[in-house]
Design a protein around this motif. Structure first.
Motif, PDB file in Angstrom:
ATOM      1  N   THR A  94     -19.908 -26.298  33.770  1.00  0.00           N
ATOM      2  CA  THR A  94     -19.964 -26.560  32.334  1.00  0.00           C
ATOM      3  C   THR A  94     -20.661 -25.431  31.579  1.00  0.00           C
ATOM      4  OG1 THR A  94     -20.071 -28.939  32.730  1.00  0.00           O
ATOM      5  CG2 THR A  94     -20.781 -28.180  30.577  1.00  0.00           C
ATOM      6  N   ASN A  95     -20.014 -24.985  30.511  1.00  0.00           N
ATOM      7  CA  ASN A  95     -20.527 -23.974  29.582  1.00  0.00           C
ATOM      8  C   ASN A  95     -20.459 -22.550  30.112  1.00  0.00           C
ATOM      9  OD1 ASN A  95     -21.011 -26.039  27.779  1.00  0.00           O
ATOM     10  ND2 ASN A  95     -23.222 -26.071  28.083  1.00  0.00           N
ATOM     11  N   TRP A  96     -19.957 -22.343  31.315  1.00  0.00           N
ATOM     12  CA  TRP A  96     -19.776 -20.968  31.769  1.00  0.00           C
ATOM     13  C   TRP A  96     -18.713 -20.279  30.922  1.00  0.00           C
ATOM     14  CZ3 TRP A  96     -19.816 -20.052  37.782  1.00  0.00           C
ATOM     15  CH2 TRP A  96     -21.064 -20.400  38.293  1.00  0.00           C
ATOM     16  N   ASN A  97     -18.854 -18.978  30.806  1.00  0.00           N
ATOM     17  CA  ASN A  97     -17.866 -18.144  30.142  1.00  0.00           C
ATOM     18  C   ASN A  97     -16.934 -17.560  31.195  1.00  0.00           C
ATOM     19  OD1 ASN A  97     -18.988 -17.934  27.210  1.00  0.00           O
ATOM     20  ND2 ASN A  97     -20.761 -17.598  28.528  1.00  0.00           N
ATOM     21  N   VAL A  98     -15.643 -17.703  30.973  1.00  0.00           N
ATOM     22  CA  VAL A  98     -14.633 -17.318  31.957  1.00  0.00           C
ATOM     23  C   VAL A  98     -13.840 -16.132  31.421  1.00  0.00           C
ATOM     24  CG1 VAL A  98     -12.634 -18.111  33.286  1.00  0.00           C
ATOM     25  CG2 VAL A  98     -14.486 -19.715  32.732  1.00  0.00           C
ATOM     26  N   VAL A  99     -13.719 -15.111  32.232  1.00  0.00           N
ATOM     27  CA  VAL A  99     -12.939 -13.928  31.874  1.00  0.00           C
ATOM     28  C   VAL A  99     -11.888 -13.731  32.956  1.00  0.00           C
ATOM     29  CG1 VAL A  99     -13.007 -11.459  31.341  1.00  0.00           C
ATOM     30  CG2 VAL A  99     -14.977 -12.909  30.792  1.00  0.00           C
ATOM     31  N   VAL A 100     -10.612 -13.852  32.592  1.00  0.00           N
ATOM     32  CA  VAL A 100      -9.519 -13.738  33.561  1.00  0.00           C
ATOM     33  C   VAL A 100      -8.591 -12.616  33.111  1.00  0.00           C
ATOM     34  CG1 VAL A 100      -7.692 -14.930  34.809  1.00  0.00           C
ATOM     35  CG2 VAL A 100      -9.657 -16.231  33.966  1.00  0.00           C
ATOM     36  N   ASN A 101      -8.584 -11.541  33.849  1.00  0.00           N
ATOM     37  CA  ASN A 101      -7.687 -10.426  33.553  1.00  0.00           C
ATOM     38  C   ASN A 101      -6.367 -10.678  34.279  1.00  0.00           C
ATOM     39  OD1 ASN A 101      -6.975  -7.845  32.492  1.00  0.00           O
ATOM     40  ND2 ASN A 101      -7.320  -6.962  34.502  1.00  0.00           N
ATOM     41  N   VAL A 102      -5.301 -10.885  33.527  1.00  0.00           N
ATOM     42  CA  VAL A 102      -4.001 -11.245  34.082  1.00  0.00           C
ATOM     43  C   VAL A 102      -3.063 -10.044  34.005  1.00  0.00           C
ATOM     44  CG1 VAL A 102      -1.989 -12.751  33.826  1.00  0.00           C
ATOM     45  CG2 VAL A 102      -4.288 -13.675  33.470  1.00  0.00           C
ATOM     46  N   LYS A 103      -2.558  -9.627  35.143  1.00  0.00           N
ATOM     47  CA  LYS A 103      -1.605  -8.522  35.216  1.00  0.00           C
ATOM     48  C   LYS A 103      -0.223  -9.106  35.481  1.00  0.00           C
ATOM     49  CE  LYS A 103      -5.281  -6.097  37.674  1.00  0.00           C
ATOM     50  NZ  LYS A 103      -5.679  -5.433  38.936  1.00  0.00           N
ATOM     51  N   ASN A 104       0.700  -8.826  34.611  1.00  0.00           N
ATOM     52  CA  ASN A 104       2.043  -9.405  34.710  1.00  0.00           C
ATOM     53  C   ASN A 104       2.955  -8.480  35.504  1.00  0.00           C
ATOM     54  OD1 ASN A 104       4.471 -10.682  34.430  1.00  0.00           O
ATOM     55  ND2 ASN A 104       4.661 -10.333  32.227  1.00  0.00           N
ATOM     56  N   HIS A 105       3.178  -8.823  36.776  1.00  0.00           N
ATOM     57  CA  HIS A 105       4.102  -8.082  37.616  1.00  0.00           C
ATOM     58  C   HIS A 105       5.466  -8.760  37.709  1.00  0.00           C
ATOM     59  CE1 HIS A 105       1.375  -5.219  40.179  1.00  0.00           C
ATOM     60  NE2 HIS A 105       1.234  -5.040  38.887  1.00  0.00           N
ATOM     61  N   LEU A 106       5.727  -9.737  36.836  1.00  0.00           N
ATOM     62  CA  LEU A 106       7.044 -10.359  36.803  1.00  0.00           C
ATOM     63  C   LEU A 106       8.020  -9.444  36.068  1.00  0.00           C
ATOM     64  CD1 LEU A 106       6.051 -14.041  35.868  1.00  0.00           C
ATOM     65  CD2 LEU A 106       6.263 -13.029  38.146  1.00  0.00           C
ATOM     66  N   ASP A 107       9.283  -9.868  36.000  1.00  0.00           N
ATOM     67  CA  ASP A 107      10.289  -9.099  35.269  1.00  0.00           C
ATOM     68  C   ASP A 107      10.568  -9.700  33.896  1.00  0.00           C
ATOM     69  OD1 ASP A 107      11.537 -11.415  36.057  1.00  0.00           O
ATOM     70  OD2 ASP A 107      13.240 -10.449  37.041  1.00  0.00           O
ATOM     71  N   GLU A 108       9.669 -10.566  33.422  1.00  0.00           N
ATOM     72  CA  GLU A 108       9.826 -11.200  32.118  1.00  0.00           C
ATOM     73  C   GLU A 108       8.445 -11.521  31.562  1.00  0.00           C
ATOM     74  OE1 GLU A 108      12.316 -14.573  32.856  1.00  0.00           O
ATOM     75  OE2 GLU A 108      10.818 -15.613  34.065  1.00  0.00           O
ATOM     76  N   PRO A 109       8.351 -11.777  30.252  1.00  0.00           N
ATOM     77  CA  PRO A 109       7.040 -12.051  29.647  1.00  0.00           C
ATOM     78  C   PRO A 109       6.366 -13.274  30.274  1.00  0.00           C
ATOM     79  CG  PRO A 109       8.647 -11.552  27.952  1.00  0.00           C
ATOM     80  CD  PRO A 109       9.421 -11.703  29.237  1.00  0.00           C
ATOM     81  N   LEU A 110       5.037 -13.343  30.103  1.00  0.00           N
ATOM     82  CA  LEU A 110       4.221 -14.350  30.782  1.00  0.00           C
ATOM     83  C   LEU A 110       3.090 -14.795  29.863  1.00  0.00           C
ATOM     84  CD1 LEU A 110       3.113 -15.725  33.515  1.00  0.00           C
ATOM     85  CD2 LEU A 110       1.774 -13.622  33.764  1.00  0.00           C
ATOM     86  N   LEU A 111       2.749 -16.070  29.935  1.00  0.00           N
ATOM     87  CA  LEU A 111       1.485 -16.595  29.421  1.00  0.00           C
ATOM     88  C   LEU A 111       0.992 -17.641  30.399  1.00  0.00           C
ATOM     89  CD1 LEU A 111       2.109 -17.122  25.572  1.00  0.00           C
ATOM     90  CD2 LEU A 111       0.506 -15.498  26.619  1.00  0.00           C
ATOM     91  N   LEU A 112      -0.312 -17.727  30.601  1.00  0.00           N
ATOM     92  CA  LEU A 112      -0.910 -18.809  31.370  1.00  0.00           C
ATOM     93  C   LEU A 112      -1.625 -19.737  30.404  1.00  0.00           C
ATOM     94  CD1 LEU A 112      -2.497 -17.014  34.483  1.00  0.00           C
ATOM     95  CD2 LEU A 112      -0.332 -18.251  34.365  1.00  0.00           C
ATOM     96  N   THR A 113      -1.421 -21.036  30.578  1.00  0.00           N
ATOM     97  CA  THR A 113      -2.150 -22.021  29.788  1.00  0.00           C
ATOM     98  C   THR A 113      -3.042 -22.830  30.704  1.00  0.00           C
ATOM     99  OG1 THR A 113      -1.934 -23.665  28.023  1.00  0.00           O
ATOM    100  CG2 THR A 113      -0.411 -23.870  29.877  1.00  0.00           C
ATOM    101  N   TRP A 114      -4.116 -23.380  30.139  1.00  0.00           N
ATOM    102  CA  TRP A 114      -5.197 -23.980  30.920  1.00  0.00           C
ATOM    103  C   TRP A 114      -5.212 -25.476  30.628  1.00  0.00           C
ATOM    104  CZ3 TRP A 114      -6.671 -19.784  33.643  1.00  0.00           C
ATOM    105  CH2 TRP A 114      -6.384 -18.539  33.070  1.00  0.00           C
ATOM    106  N   ASN A 115      -4.411 -26.215  31.375  1.00  0.00           N
ATOM    107  CA  ASN A 115      -4.104 -27.613  31.087  1.00  0.00           C
ATOM    108  C   ASN A 115      -5.366 -28.475  31.073  1.00  0.00           C
ATOM    109  OD1 ASN A 115      -1.523 -29.154  30.782  1.00  0.00           O
ATOM    110  ND2 ASN A 115      -2.439 -30.427  32.365  1.00  0.00           N
ATOM    111  N   GLY A 116      -5.771 -28.927  29.887  1.00  0.00           N
ATOM    112  CA  GLY A 116      -6.946 -29.788  29.761  1.00  0.00           C
ATOM    113  C   GLY A 116      -8.212 -29.071  29.339  1.00  0.00           C
ATOM    114  N   ILE A 117      -8.251 -27.733  29.447  1.00  0.00           N
ATOM    115  CA  ILE A 117      -9.412 -26.983  28.963  1.00  0.00           C
ATOM    116  C   ILE A 117      -9.304 -26.893  27.441  1.00  0.00           C
ATOM    117  CG2 ILE A 117     -10.621 -24.777  29.022  1.00  0.00           C
ATOM    118  CD1 ILE A 117     -10.807 -26.441  31.615  1.00  0.00           C
TER     119      ILE A 117
END
Length: 595
Positions: free
Chosen positions: A75-98
């Motif tokens: 609880t209350n931690w700060n999260v930093v996630v660097n996402v590198k997209n190696h797919l062949d199409e655009p990408l987004l990650l969503t955080w279900n419930g956060i």
């Protein structure tokens, strides 16, 4: 439970000189002086070759893992996630419930973020503010969740907050869901062509087909109690979860501690997460079956679609034997609804804060807005197969809503989503719910489809106050649970039935309200809720320094040149941005005036 940080995670505490240096190096200075810890993840999202059901196919993995890594924080931690997209199409990650408190910029859906182009990276930065519990993340674009890309999120209690049960002897994440051997690209083409999803090729548990998950399940010890966090990460199939000869003690769902009750099985609908305590109280004469089987389907055509894993005791005397544990009666339409009604909030327990969950007396608050949201099965609209809510199929603009609001770009959306089904033909539109900041909103989901549908709201947990078969009327409020309705972010609505929720709109931002069933969502069954604080809120996060620009604001974006590292995205300076925006607005306004 706290587990060691995986190799791709780095922890940083701003109270240390080293931590402060890292934060100043990697993050904007204004957020580096908070007292809460930081945790850093570096993820590469790419295609992998796997054989979930015995034949090789392409799946989406993260750092070579399918499912992806567990994001384990407190609880209350700060999260930093660097996402590198190696797919062949655009990408987004969503955080279900956060809930992304005051920070919808990090929500990872098209209404708030431009997609991460193939070959680019983007760094999410958010705080798990005042939350605990079991959640998961997944790719939100282009039917990609059908290929994987999902993983778990554990938000642990701070040590100063009591947990309403003893510390388990272990923590086990289970990702269950329907699975197809067709690629996600072929599946989405089928959906676009008006074809219904067929019977899935199988049910996976943690990326394995039937009878294979024992390869990855830790050996469990007699007499010990383990916490099973079970997530339905599938496309569209409700599942019944059970463990042979073992009770499931429900303790938490999607961030809320529940009244603790034993179940022999639990229906888990698409997008939902549950925590059970399971005690190894059998004599270990054999192993035991773990089963996830489809619910509310024609069983004669779905007989191959059951997920089966093996629960193995350390002193087991032999393999699992006998028939699989029986599911509930498929023809008892009230079983699942009554089970859902039995899930209630533990009002005496604290959660992320020490005050009891029942201290927010939602049943005594006056409702300010009411929305009866009615769905329909897919229909032909302007030559396309689309799904609707209140007769509107959401039309995704090229410019994210949140960016359009930030830069006052006209004509991108309208705040006119109707509060009930209108007597007019269905249409495509970018119509938003105009939420009242700190208003108390009642939402009734009316399911006119023939299958169970799940609905999820980003940015919030809503109180589930009622559900029943038939058509909701104002008299239905007499059946509401006004005391201990569970607060969660995803709720099922049975076919020919309604579900009512109450939500307190205190989290400013633009938030996605969607069908979790991927086919319904992909064809337009979503809407956004605009919640604007009329006063200046210094606590609300501003535009991220690493914002990706697209649509009408794409001139603000420079090419990233495939820069893979922790840093802001390459973009134009703030002063240059303002000049460019002014020029863009002149052009846009001129376009509208010339109509």
């Amino acid at each position: 439970m706290h587990t060691p940080a995986p190799p791709n995670r780095r922890c940083c505490f701003t109270s240390s000189v080293c931590g402060l240096f890292l934060c100043l190096l990697l993050l904007p200075p204004r957020i580096c002086f908070a007292g809460d810890p930081y945790v850093f993840y570096d993820w590469t999202v790419s295609y992998l070759t796997a054989s979930p059901l015995g034949q090789k196919q392409q799946v989406i993995g993260i750092n070579g893992q399918f499912p992806g890594p567990i994001l384990n924080v407190t609880t209350n931690w700060n999260v930093v996630v660097n996402v590198k997209n190696h797919l062949d199409e655009p990408l987004l990650l969503t955080w279900n419930g956060i809930q992304q408190r005051k920070n919808s910029w990090q929500d990872g859906v098209l209404g708030t973020n431009c997609p991460i182009p193939a070959g680019w990276n983007w760094t999410y930065q958010f705080q798990v503010k005042d939350q605990i519990g079991s959640f998961f993340y997944f790719p939100s674009l282009s039917f990609q969740r059908a290929a994987g890309g999902y993983g778990g999120i554990i938000v642990n209690n701070r040590e100063v907050i009591a947990v309403p049960f003893g510390l388990p002897d272990g923590d086990i994440n289970l990702f269950v869901g329907d699975w197809y051997t067709k690629s996600h690209k072929d599946l989405r083409e089928d959906i676009e062509d008006g074809k219904n999803l067929q019977v899935p090729d199988g049910i996976l548990m943690n990326g394995f087909g039937p009878y294979r998950y024992d390869e990855a399940l830790d050996v469990l010890k007699t007499g010990k109690t383990y916490r099973f966090r079970v997530h339905n990460v599938g496309i569209s199939t409700s599942l019944n979860f059970r463990i042979q000869n073992h009770n499931l003690l429900l303790v938490e769902t999607e961030g809320s501690y529940t009244v603790q009750q034993n179940y022999t099985n639990m229906d888990i609908h698409v997008g939902q997460s549950y925590s059970f305590l399971v005690t190894m109280d059998q004599n270990a004469s054999s192993d035991y079956y773990i089963v996830a089987s489809p619910r509310d389907v024609n069983l004669s055509t779905w007989n191959k679609a059951s997920g089966v894993a093996i629960l193995h005791y350390s002193n087991s005397q032999g393999p699992a034997s006998g028939p699989l544990p029986d599911p509930p009666n498929a023809y008892d339409t009230f079983f699942s609804m009554n089970q859902a009604r039995s899930i209630r909030s533990n009002v005496s327990a604290g959660a992320a804060r020490p005050n009891p969950q029942g201290s927010f007396k939602y049943g005594e608050i006056t409702v300010t807005d009411v929305y009866v949201i009615t769905n329909r099965p897919a229909e032909m609209i302007n030559g396309k197969w689309l799904t609707t809510l209140n007769g509107i199929s959401y039309l995704q603009p090229s410019t994210p809503l949140k960016l359009a609001h930030e830069y006052s770009v006209p004509g991108v959306y309208k705040l006119d989503f109707p509060n009930k089904m209108m007597n007019r033909p269905s249409k495509m539109d970018t119509s938003l719910i105009n939420g009242t900041f700190k208003g108390f909103t009642e939402i009734i989901f009316q399911n006119n489809d023939t299958t169970v549908q799940s609905y999820h709201m980003d940015g919030y947990a809503f109180f589930v106050v009622g559900m029943d078969y038939g058509v909701w009327t104002e008299n239905s409020r007499g059946t509401y649970n006004k005391w201990d309705g569970v607060a969660r972010s995803t709720i099922q609505v049975f076919p020919g039935a309604w579900t009512a929720v109450l939500v307190y709109l205190d989290n400013a931002g633009i938030w996605n309200l969607r069908a979790q069933n991927l086919d319904s969502w992909y064809l337009g069954q979503e809407v956004y809720v605009s919640v604007v604080n009329p006063e200046v809120d210094k606590g609300e996060y501003g535009l991220p320094d690493n914002t990706i620009y697209c649509g009408l604001l794409s001139p603000l974006q420079k090419d990233q040149a495939q820069r893979y590292k922790f840093s802001a995205a390459s973009s134009v300076s703030r002063e240059s941005k303002r000049i460019l925006v002014a020029l863009i607005l002149v052009a846009v306004c001129g376009m509208f005036l010339s109509r």
